[in-house]
Design an enzyme around this catalytic site. Structure first.
Site, mmCIF file in Angstrom:
data_model
loop_
_atom_site.group_PDB
_atom_site.id
_atom_site.type_symbol
_atom_site.label_atom_id
_atom_site.label_comp_id
_atom_site.label_asym_id
_atom_site.label_seq_id
_atom_site.Cartn_x
_atom_site.Cartn_y
_atom_site.Cartn_z
ATOM 1 N N HIS A 66 52.021 18.944 -12.644
ATOM 2 C CA HIS A 66 52.212 17.494 -12.767
ATOM 3 C C HIS A 66 50.933 16.753 -13.182
ATOM 4 C CE1 HIS A 66 55.843 18.672 -10.885
ATOM 5 N NE2 HIS A 66 55.442 18.612 -9.624
ATOM 6 N N ASP A 111 50.506 23.806 -6.647
ATOM 7 C CA ASP A 111 51.766 23.076 -6.480
ATOM 8 C C ASP A 111 51.798 21.792 -7.315
ATOM 9 O OD1 ASP A 111 54.313 22.635 -5.175
ATOM 10 O OD2 ASP A 111 53.343 21.108 -3.938
ATOM 11 N N LYS A 168 59.403 24.941 -12.061
ATOM 12 C CA LYS A 168 58.248 25.507 -11.410
ATOM 13 C C LYS A 168 58.631 25.997 -10.014
ATOM 14 C CE LYS A 168 55.542 23.017 -8.902
ATOM 15 N NZ LYS A 168 55.897 22.424 -7.622
#
Ligand code: BG6
Length: 485
Positions: free
Chosen positions: A234, A229, A142
């Site tokens: 995640h 982010d 990523k």
């Protein structure tokens, strides 16, 4: 266990990711004698370096990043023989023309440890200079774009050179032992799975809190923000592992199939609930770990006009039979009170309290700690030892997973690199998962703009803005803050 023969090409072979994570991870496996004699690691970079220069550079970086490196002279001798260097200026036709033919008798791993804006050029060139063969696997990290459209552009370029099964998209959280343990806990035990639904669970919290600020990454972060982010990848991946249906097997596409179904069942935010069920915020100055910390807008590389979020909290619903009616509260932020990642499963109250003297009976709580002190903690009600009454007390069943890690420090990249070498795709993110998560995230970003959702403040070193607490408080719930047991 000895792995099949491989050639690992590290594009960005002199960069930070290679030095800090990838080379130490490979070296640890060298110590464990996992590689056969002819496997090799090829650093690829734009600098003019000889093989000897590269080997010396790797030695310096292992001395810095591999704890106890000096005690492993023999494995280093073997490791250094696997290393060589290729010079490649990504934009130079001349360099691509003379780039070596990739071997066909072994697994070829093309790890793009480069800034993501180079992914497309590298992938396109690998294809157009006829370098790709059926043994190649390409690895990317990523951020894969900043929205669905830009991530599709990158994925299209990758698809132009590689089949989907040859593409390994890393989410380093999936390499964490504690995250993989979610699968072991859920699908290796009957006791949890039977009560893993809206029948027994009141709500689930996922917190990934960091105490650090943007640490010199202001330029990148300012165009990204906490939602892109951390949540897009995640947190959504963790949410998937906690909520997916049992996969048929851990070793094939079925884990990814089940995760995709969760991503498709996420309820989209709309203009009526975006201001109520989502919170975005930015840190102001404060005290972090005993030291004065500046506000986000004063960090290097940050443009205060952009007003980027460093904290997000969301109340998420999953529209399927298992989870209907169960709220998932997820939050992540920088400069929070402590670095702590955990999943909290709060069970429902018992249907009827037979202990009439007991004012209230604490509901069971299962805490899955990802960081620090990786472990599992289940709170149960037990009887207080006492012959005169029948008072209950809450006690933990606490399992410290650290105790079982006998081989020293193991980084998530090690697991993921080994899986790429073995050709095991289960812990990598498939294109359709990336697409589903970006479309859910893009909708939030658009609504934040169109509905003018305010950017709140929170003090550096705190647990986030007051509205994040309110998100739960208004439903008579509260966040579990920190790893306090
Ligand atoms: C990265 C983010 O993906 O994960 C960083 O880009 C973040 O901003 C990091 O700090 C957190 O990872 P970990 O493993 O330290 O929790």
């Amino acid at each position: 266990m000895m792995l099949n023969t491989f050639s690992l090409y590290l594009f960005g072979g002199t960069g930070d990711l290679a030095n800090r994570k990838l080379l130490p991870a490979m070296f640890r496996q060298e110590i464990l004698s996992s590689f056969d004699e002819s496997s090799e690691i090829v650093g690829v970079g734009s600098k003019e370096l000889s093989n000897e220069d590269y080997i010396a550079m790797v030695k310096r970086s292992l001395a810095e990043y591999f704890h106890g490196f000096d005690n492993h002279e023999e494995p280093w001798q073997t490791f250094s023989k696997r290393l060589r260097y290729l010079k490649l200026d990504i934009n130079s036709e001349e360099d691509w023309n003379v780039f070596e033919k990739l071997p066909e008798d072994r697994s070829v791993i093309l790890y793009l440890a480069t800034p993501p804006f180079l992914y497309q050029t590298i992938s396109n060139n690998l294809k157009s200079y006829n370098l790709v063969n059926k043994n190649c696997r390409v690895v990317v990290e990523k951020p894969l774009g900043t929205n669905l459209e830009t991530s599709n552009e990158i994925n299209d370029s990758l698809a132009n050179g590689f089949e989907e099964h040859q593409i390994y998209r890393i989410d380093h959280y999936l390499g964490k032992e504690a995250v993989q343990n979610l699968l072991a806990l859920r699908f290796g035990n009957t006791i949890f799975e039977r009560s893993w639904s809206n029948a027994a669970i009141d709500h689930i919290q996922i917190t990934v809190a960091e105490d650090l600020g943007v640490e010199g990454r202001g330029n990148y972060y300012d165009d990204t923000g906490a939602l892109r982010d951390m949540v897009q990848n995640h947190l959504l991946q963790i949410l998937c592992l906690i909520t997916m249906e049992p996969p048929v097997s851990i070793n094939n596409e079925s884990v990814r199939d089940e995760k995709l179904k969760v991503l498709k069942s996420l309820q989209s935010f709309n203009k009526d609930n975006i201001s109520i069920d989502s919170v975005r915020a930015q840190y102001t100055d404060g005290i972090s770990k005993g030291k004065a910390a500046c506000a986000y807008k004063d960090e290097d590389g940050v443009d205060p006009i952009k007003n980027t979020e460093t904290f997000v909290a969301l109340k998420v619903a999953i529209n399927n039979w298992r989870w209907a009616g169960v709220p998932f509260y997820i939050r992540t932020g920088k400069r929070m009170e402590s670095k702590s990642s955990e999943i909290v499963v709060r069970y429902k109250n018992v249907p009827h309290n037979i202990f009439s003297d007991q004012k209230s009976l604490a509901p069971n709580q299962l805490v899955l700690r990802i960081h620090p002190d990786e472990g599992i903690d289940l709170k149960l009600n037990t009887k207080k030892p006492d012959v005169t009454g029948f008072d209950l007390q809450e006690l933990p069943l606490d399992l410290n997973l650290h105790d079982y890690n006998e081989i020293g420090h193991q980084d998530c990249y090690e697991r993921l690199l080994l899986d790429v070498i073995k050709g095991n795709t289960a812990l990598f993110v498939r294109r359709d998962e990336v697409e589903a998560s970006w479309s859910w995230i893009d909708n939030i970003i658009n609504l934040w703009k169109s509905e003018d959702v305010p950017m709140e403040d929170y003090i550096s070193g705190s647990w986030g803005p007051s509205n994040s607490d309110l998100l739960l408080k208004r439903e008579y719930r509260s966040w579990k803050n920190g790893n306090k047991k």
